[in-house]
Design an enzyme around this catalytic site. Structure first.
Site: not given
Lengths: 481, 484
Positions: B76, B151, B175
């Protein structure tokens, strides 16, 4: 109307740790800009603070030095505001739960009396960097070497009633932190800085007046001058019927005036909240005990001992104990010389401090070491030299170094204690001063005591100061009849 | 090759069926081919990946391989990667090349993984749909009109489309778990303190936690083995022994006590999603588990409390993006205030600004007690609920998300309805507990996740419970047709 002055101080002390409070960067003063700024000090994305245990220990030492409670649990909070030299946009400090609770400190006033000043709290925090406004072609430079340096902020009660008391308090803090060896307290480097809260109230009033805070005062002299300038300004305002508005001010030493930086309305809302990157700081009783066991003798204890064991006056004891380095110097002189402590005290506080003051030097930079001075006083104690010759040798030591014994030897300054040699000089003086002799012999006892000084002086002069003054006196008294 | 689990690829590498170089090239080709439909990567580190892959092969040849040596994964874009752009999907950090590696990145690299690139996400991890990214939204591989969740939407979509065998994610309010649920993969949020936060760009420091996003629980265990552990650079990481998370995967579930909180099955739950979750729970009964009805009475406080605590911390954490030292700086600032206002005004997107404003307000003088302090008290109550529940049960189960996702743009104009999509995940962060989402079925062609919540540092049990289910079902093995 007569006004009472109320003063409280916030003193920031830079703790002398090798690395910063939340990063491993060095804290050395004066390095090239930004060479001592790590990722953490730069506030890079993703970095986290880790508390320096050395800074905690120094804060505990201070707390014990003012007989305060050490909080078993204290909390680091974020103080949020934007400034270019504040890399994270917040300063890590302690807010609601500081590590050091209520304590106190004795200060010595000019008349020799002492007063107890309450200390509300002391807390750990990180320093900001520096903004540099010169030499950047209209822009500002940022130096983050200082960012993250550990500070202890010491907040007093509003217990001081004059600028002189405030200075005495600042000096007592300075003395204590040096005793505890937690900071060098060097104000010229910003390692100790004072914020002075000043307010006035009518004599007899119990409510406090509105205060103004003088920020970042960086010398004892300026603490006194800034507070007095502020008092004068507030008094003028109040007597002209104007109310004081709470404000933060700066002191301009050139104009000898304070001027407002910002008023309460312009003040930042710091939005303090517990820093989620740091766990609450827990200090166990064992830690406190361990630190307590490591504490050196503190000023108050030293003053007591100097009086009780060394038979110094209260005044001498306070002067000599005011600074740890000075006190150590004095005790070395006593040990090396074997002379009476009173003699040593006089030499250190009058001759040595006088010379240092004249040359604007601190005790740690004294050209004459305690061993050298001790060696000199040893020769007064054993009657090798007189006090007068000693002053001459002291000057020699100050300017050229060496040892008292070497100087005595090479310059032939050894005191004359041979009776017949002194008698010979005395005889010459008497022979060459018939008028004075007649005068002396005609005088009564009281006048004789005065008149004999002339003969002593002449004899000492003729012996180049080397004759033992006590023997000169005795021989003269005998010969003059 | 790409529809194999990390575990299978590890075995293939170990017995020489494939080299890391071949594997890495294959995934890089898949990214080149398919990511234009998904936008799941912000940066693809092609050259670096090939270099790392060759190094991994040499390492293996030298007999120094770990189970992860040569496995390509994606990070990420919230994790700092030395020498590689680390944007947090924000214009603010579009020009930021991280000067150091996050602990998660460094530990995985030390275990031999190859980094394919950095995945898309909501800006500064603020969002539940991946629509707040400066680099544009990510599409759900199961239906590209739908959001992948957020997210960690890029990581979830990349793993679901098999553009990477696994990825890292972070979870502040759901997330990892919510996008895992919406994309049909396995996503684990470990206990707060289990994985170091050093080098993970902070959103809400007291809630943020990194975790693996994988096809299976077994893969998650393999990755977590390398990610977890105390880090002296993170004062909030916990100095507690890290077990081998693969050791207990096959433990039988006889006697497992599963708590079913009534608050997780209320009227807010989509009926089809509810049915999928019930079916999964029935499967657990077959595996020998017993069901216990429990209550988590303060669940309703979790969203309002979260939306005070998280923005409050974020408002402070994001203060460092001021245009002074790194990141976006506005053109031709007139003075310091102008520099601050325009750099931040232009550098941050709307959702980030919204949360900074909320957080700043919540911490302001006069409001602190009413908001921040009260939210912290609510947080304590939420934690107490879970503590009480774990007196009676071993794990808690329920849906990960109240629905099977929503269309791109559907909730973009309504932040509050977006916030509500995290209703079942947020309380887990507020309490600091571990939670996992595993694929448990489909609703209208889109995946539905089952959430399993464990006690503190009980990740091994979560993985065991998830793994046993995955031995009996194949929801985790399904791949969207367009990416087969």
């Amino acid at each position: 109307m007569s006004w009472e002055v109320v003063i409280g101080l916030e003193v920031h002390v830079q703790l002398a740790t090798r690395s910063k409070i939340f990063s491993g960067s060095a804290t050395t003063f004066g390095a090239e800009p930004n060479t001592q700024a790590s990722l953490i000090d730069l506030g890079m994305p993703g970095v986290l603070p880790v508390l320096n245990a050395g800074a905690v220990e120094k804060a505990i030492k201070f707390g014990l030095g003012i007989e305060a409670e050490i909080a078993p649990r204290s909390v680091f909070a974020r103080k949020n505001y934007f400034y270019p030299d504040l890399p994270k946009g917040y300063q890590i400090s302690q807010f609601e739960l500081p590590i050091v609770g209520m304590g106190h400190l004795e200060i010595t006033l000019e008349d020799g009396s002492s007063k107890r000043i309450g200390i509300t709290r002391a807390h750990l925090e990180e320093d900001a960097g520096k903004s540099l406004h010169e030499d950047y072609h209209g822009m500002s430079g940022i130096d983050l070497n200082r960012a993250g340096t550990p500070l202890l902020e010491i907040v007093s009660e509003p217990d001081m009633r004059s600028a002189k008391e405030a200075v005495a308090y600042a000096k007592a803090i300075h003395s204590l932190i040096r005793y505890l060896d937690i900071s060098d307290g060097d104000m010229s480097k910003g390692n100790m800085r004072c914020d002075c809260n000043v307010s006035l109230r009518p004599q007899g009033e119990t409510e406090f007046g509105t205060r103004r805070e003088i920020k970042n005062v960086n010398s004892f002299r300026n603490v006194e001058k800034a507070i007095n300038a502020e008092i004068e300004w507030q008094m003028d305002e109040l007597e002209s019927g104007r109310a004081i508005e709470q404000a933060t001010v700066l002191y301009d030493p050139v104009k000898d005036k304070t001027f407002a930086m910002r008023t309460k309305e312009e003040a930042n809302d710091y939005r303090y909240f517990p820093d989620p990157d740091l766990l609450p700081l827990e200090v166990t009783e064992q830690t406190v005990d361990r630190v307590r066991a490591s504490l050196p003798e503190l000023p108050a204890q030293k003053i007591e001992r100097f009086q009780a064991e060394l038979e110094l006056s209260d005044y001498d004891a306070r002067v000599l104990a005011a600074d740890r380095v000075l006190a150590d110097y004095f005790e070395t002189v006593v040990a090396v010389s074997g002379a009476k402590p009173k003699l040593c005290a006089n030499w250190v506080s009058v001759e040595l401090l006088g010379a240092l003051n004249k040359n604007d030097l601190e005790i740690d930079a004294s050209p004459v070491t305690a061993e050298q001075l001790g060696g000199l006083l040893k020769r007064i104690a054993d009657n090798t030299i007189s006090g007068k010759i000693a002053k001459q040798i002291f000057e020699e030591l100050w300017n050229h170094g060496g040892s008292a014994d070497q100087i005595i030897e090479s310059q032939g300054l050894k005191q004359e204690t041979d009776t017949s040699a002194i008698e010979a000089i005395v005889d010459e003086v008497i022979a060459s001063s018939p008028d004075q002799v007649a005068q002396y012999q005609a005088a009564d006892d009281k006048k004789r005591k005065k008149l004999i000084g002339y003969f002593v002086g002449q004899t000492m002069k003729a012996s180049k100061g080397k004759a033992n003054p006590q023997m000169v006196n005795e021989i003269l008294a005998k010969k003059l009849g | 090759m790409h529809n194999q689990t990390l575990k299978a690829l590890s075995e293939a590498l170990a017995n020489g069926q494939v080299s890391s170089e071949e594997l890495t090239r294959h995934y890089l080709e898949r990214i080149a081919q398919h990511d234009p439909q998904l936008n799941s990567f912000i940066t693809v580190t092609q050259e670096q990946a090939m270099t790392q892959a060759r190094a991994a092969d040499q390492h293996r040849a030298a007999g120094k391989a770990t189970p992860l040596t040569g496995i390509p994964i994606a990070h990420k874009d919230i994790f700092c990667t030395q020498g590689v752009k680390t944007s947090c999907a924000s214009r603010m950090l579009d020009n930021f090349i991280a000067p150091y590696d996050a602990t998660v990145v460094a530990q995985l690299a030390a275990a031999g993984v190859v980094t394919l690139g950095k995945t898309n996400m909501d800006e500064f991890a603020m969002g539940s749909s991946n629509e707040t990214s400066f680099y544009g939204p990510v599409n759900n591989p199961w239906d590209t009109d739908y959001v992948p969740g957020g997210s960690s939407g890029g990581s979830a979509a990349a793993v679901a489309a098999r553009l990477a065998p696994a990825a890292t994610g972070t979870d502040t309010g759901g997330s990892i778990r919510q996008p895992a649920s919406l994309c049909g993969i396995t996503g684990l949020k470990p206990t707060y303190g289990r994985v170091s936060r050093w080098g993970m760009i902070a959103f809400a420091s007291s809630l943020d936690q990194a975790g693996p996003m994988t096809q299976t629980a077994e893969d998650a265990a393999l990755l977590l083995n390398a990610m977890a552990g105390f880090d002296h650079r993170d004062s909030t990481s916990t100095d507690i022994e890290v077990p081998d998370f693969t050791a207990d995967l096959n433990r039988p579930l006889d006697g497992l006590r599963i708590g079913l909180p009534k608050e997780f099955f209320d009227q807010g739950l989509d009926a089809e999603v509810g049915a999928v979750v019930q079916a999964a729970i029935a499967q657990y009964e077959k595996l020998g588990a017993t069901l216990v009805d429990i209550e988590l009475p303060n669940t309703h406080l979790s969203i309002p409390a979260y939306y005070v605590v998280a923005p409050a911390e974020a408002s402070s954490n994001l203060s460092r993006y001021d245009g002074v030292r790194f990141g976006y700086r506005c053109a031709d600032p007139m003075d310091l205030e102008d520099l601050y206002k325009r750099s931040r005004g232009e550098g941050f997107g709307d959702e980030v600004k919204r949360r900074i404003l909320i957080g700043t307000y919540a911490l302001s003088a006069g409001y602190y007690d009413a908001y921040y302090l009260k939210a912290q008290k609510a947080r304590r109550l939420i934690k107490n609920d879970f503590d009480a529940a774990f007196q009676q049960v071993d794990v808690i189960m329920g849906p990960t998300s109240p629905n099977a996702g929503f269309k791109l743009g559907e909730k973009a104009a309504d932040p509050v309805s977006m916030y509500l999509s995290d209703i079942y995940t947020i309380s887990v962060n507020m309490a600091g507990l571990p939670g996992i989402s595993i694929p448990a079925g489909m609703s209208q062609g889109r995946p539905v996740g089952l959430q399993i919540i464990g006690n503190y540092f009980d990740e091994a049990r979560l993985l065991n419970v998830a793994h046993r289910y995955q031995q009996e079902t194949d929801w985790h093995a399904q791949l969207p047709a367009a990416f087969a």
